[in-house]
Design an enzyme around this catalytic site. Structure first.
Site, PDB file in Angstrom:
ATOM      1  N   ARG A 169      95.310 -73.065 -28.624  1.00  0.00           N
ATOM      2  CA  ARG A 169      96.233 -73.734 -27.714  1.00  0.00           C
ATOM      3  C   ARG A 169      96.662 -72.734 -26.646  1.00  0.00           C
ATOM      4  O   ARG A 169      97.309 -71.732 -26.933  1.00  0.00           O
ATOM      5  CB  ARG A 169      97.447 -74.269 -28.477  1.00  0.00           C
ATOM      6  CG  ARG A 169      98.437 -74.954 -27.552  1.00  0.00           C
ATOM      7  CD  ARG A 169      99.641 -75.534 -28.269  1.00  0.00           C
ATOM      8  NE  ARG A 169     100.625 -75.898 -27.256  1.00  0.00           N
ATOM      9  CZ  ARG A 169     101.869 -75.447 -27.206  1.00  0.00           C
ATOM     10  NH1 ARG A 169     102.342 -74.636 -28.146  1.00  0.00           N
ATOM     11  NH2 ARG A 169     102.676 -75.807 -26.225  1.00  0.00           N
TER      12      ARG A 169
ATOM     13  N   GLU B 102     107.944 -77.757 -24.672  1.00  0.00           N
ATOM     14  CA  GLU B 102     109.382 -77.525 -24.874  1.00  0.00           C
ATOM     15  C   GLU B 102     110.243 -77.805 -23.642  1.00  0.00           C
ATOM     16  O   GLU B 102     110.892 -76.920 -23.088  1.00  0.00           O
ATOM     17  CB  GLU B 102     109.617 -76.096 -25.338  1.00  0.00           C
ATOM     18  CG  GLU B 102     109.010 -75.788 -26.687  1.00  0.00           C
ATOM     19  CD  GLU B 102     109.314 -74.396 -27.184  1.00  0.00           C
ATOM     20  OE1 GLU B 102     109.005 -74.135 -28.360  1.00  0.00           O
ATOM     21  OE2 GLU B 102     109.865 -73.566 -26.422  1.00  0.00           O
TER      22      GLU B 102
END
Length: 437
Positions: free
Chosen positions: A80, A169
């Protein structure tokens, strides 16, 4: 006393590692990359520890073949990484920068050749500075610009990227970037920062549409989550904890999964927010959870403009980054998420989990990962559908306002020589992954 062996994870469970562009790439002035809010923030005195910047970081931009070789040695299924918006659109709008797309094209090809699935995050806090100058996430237009950027990347990479995460986030951008000013762009708006949450959620929904149109598969999100603990059982402290959880957890999960916002936050949201909820709640293939620690709150003290006080979580070991090590908080939150959203919750991937400790023989990191994987397995036994786990992070890297002090990597990086040295935790994780096959 030696811990018993970790319980077995299901066949096909995905093991990975995570990084982000500004934290590892460096090369901030190469390949046509434009300036980001983090370049500006780092250049502002007294914002980042000891004047550190991401100008060079881990030089992943040039050394990605070496880093992919490390991932191959580690045996991970997936990597990722994040794509830097200013590399693709130096001004944040307009046509794609061919050199920027070319870099990620080469990275994705190299991952595929190594048998490692690319998992791309489109935004990990590095807003193009011209977009911020035009209002940043306080402006609804930024969501539309982000969707255009997502379309450009999707058109180029959707045929090879296995997993897509539009935003990482958004809570951190809202709270730390606009609420309390600890991260770029460094604004101090407190609860007036909440519109940035809605605009990021809208950007997520529009990006999902753009990625689907480009043929992308396996689209999800990566939200920072953790249980919010009430300091006492008093009604005032419980109410403060409920508010904090709405602000830090559910402001981001609820609109994506349920098409709604916590009611007590409605007065803080932009006018007409409800019209955007169907777009924000576009169906997802996965839900990413980034977990680090729980938070303890109590009723607000006199003079506090926020509806809660933050308190220390005591009685637990601490990382070198000052985080309490609470594996069972991981299990608690996953059950809370499952109970709140039920069948609307798609398969869960742990898109970040990790810790900061010093040294190459990092036994405390091994204990942290071991404990959190046991807690994760317990949540799975209790019915949470978790399909994969990504360690934060592959490499020691630039840790935002704390600069290069915290060491989160499975691989040690000498920032002077760029020498990479796998730590004890790297070898532990490799053995764990190998034992599942």
């Amino acid at each position: 006393m030696t811990e018993p062996a970790l319980p077995s994870f299901p066949d096909g469970f995905l093991w990975g590692v995570s990084t982000s562009a500004y934290q590892v790439e460096g090369a901030v002035s190469e390949g046509g990359r434009g300036r980001s809010t983090w370049d500006t923030f780092c250049a502002t005195p007294d914002r980042v520890y000891s004047g550190h910047t991401g100008d060079v970081a881990c030089d992943h931009y040039h050394r990605y073949p070496e880093d992919i070789a490390l991932m191959s040695q580690l045996g991970v299924d997936a990597y990722r990484f994040s794509i830097a918006w200013p590399r693709i659109q130096p001004e944040g709008t307009g046509p794609a920068n061919a050199e920027g797309l070319g870099f990620y094209d080469r990275l994705v090809d190299a991952l595929c050749e190594a048998g490692i699935a690319p998992a791309a995050t489109l935004y990990h806090w590095d807003t193009p500075q011209p977009v911020e100058d035009a209002g940043g996430w306080l402006s609804r237009d930024t969501a539309k610009h982000f969707a255009d950027y997502a379309a450009l990347v999707g058109e180029r990479l959707a045929d090879r990227v296995a997993m897509w995460i539009p935003l990482n986030e958004p809570m951190v951008t809202t709270v730390y970037g606009y609420g309390i000013g600890q991260y770029a762009p460094g604004q101090f708006l407190l609860l007036d920062s909440v519109p940035t949450a809605h605009h990021q959620n809208l950007a997520h929904g529009l990006a999902v549409q753009a990625l689907r149109a480009a043929g992308a598969r396996q689209i999800g999100t990566a939200n920072n989550h953790g249980p919010i603990w009430s300091a006492t059982d008093s009604a005032a402290d419980r109410a403060a904890a409920d508010y904090a959880s709405d602000l830090l957890n559910w402001l981001f999960a609820d609109p994506v999964l349920a098409g709604s916002y916590p009611e007590q936050l409605h007065p803080l949201l932009p006018t007409g927010f409800a019209e955007d909820l169907p777009t924000i709640a576009a169906p997802l293939d996965l839900y990413g959870v980034n977990y680090y620690e729980p938070t303890q709150v109590s009723a607000p003290s006199e003079g506090n403009p926020l509806p809660f006080d933050l308190g220390a979580v005591e009685g637990y070991p601490m990382t070198t980054n000052g985080s309490p090590v609470v594996p069972d908080g991981f299990r608690q939150f996953l059950l809370e998420l499952r109970d709140r959203h039920g069948s609307a919750l798609p398969p869960v991937y742990i898109t970040e989990n990790g810790c900061s400790y010093d040294g190459v023989d990092d036994q405390q990191r091994i204990e942290f990962l071991d404990g959190h994987l046991r807690a994760l397995h317990a949540a799975m036994r209790q019915g949470v559908d978790v399909r994969g786990y990504f360690v934060w992070s592959l490499l020691d890297n630039f840790e935002w306002s704390k600069g290069y002090q915290p060491r989160f990597g499975l691989v040690d990086v000498d920032y002077t020589t760029q020498c990479r040295t796998p730590k004890s935790s790297f070898h532990w994780y490799r053995a764990l992954i190998g034992g599942t096959r």
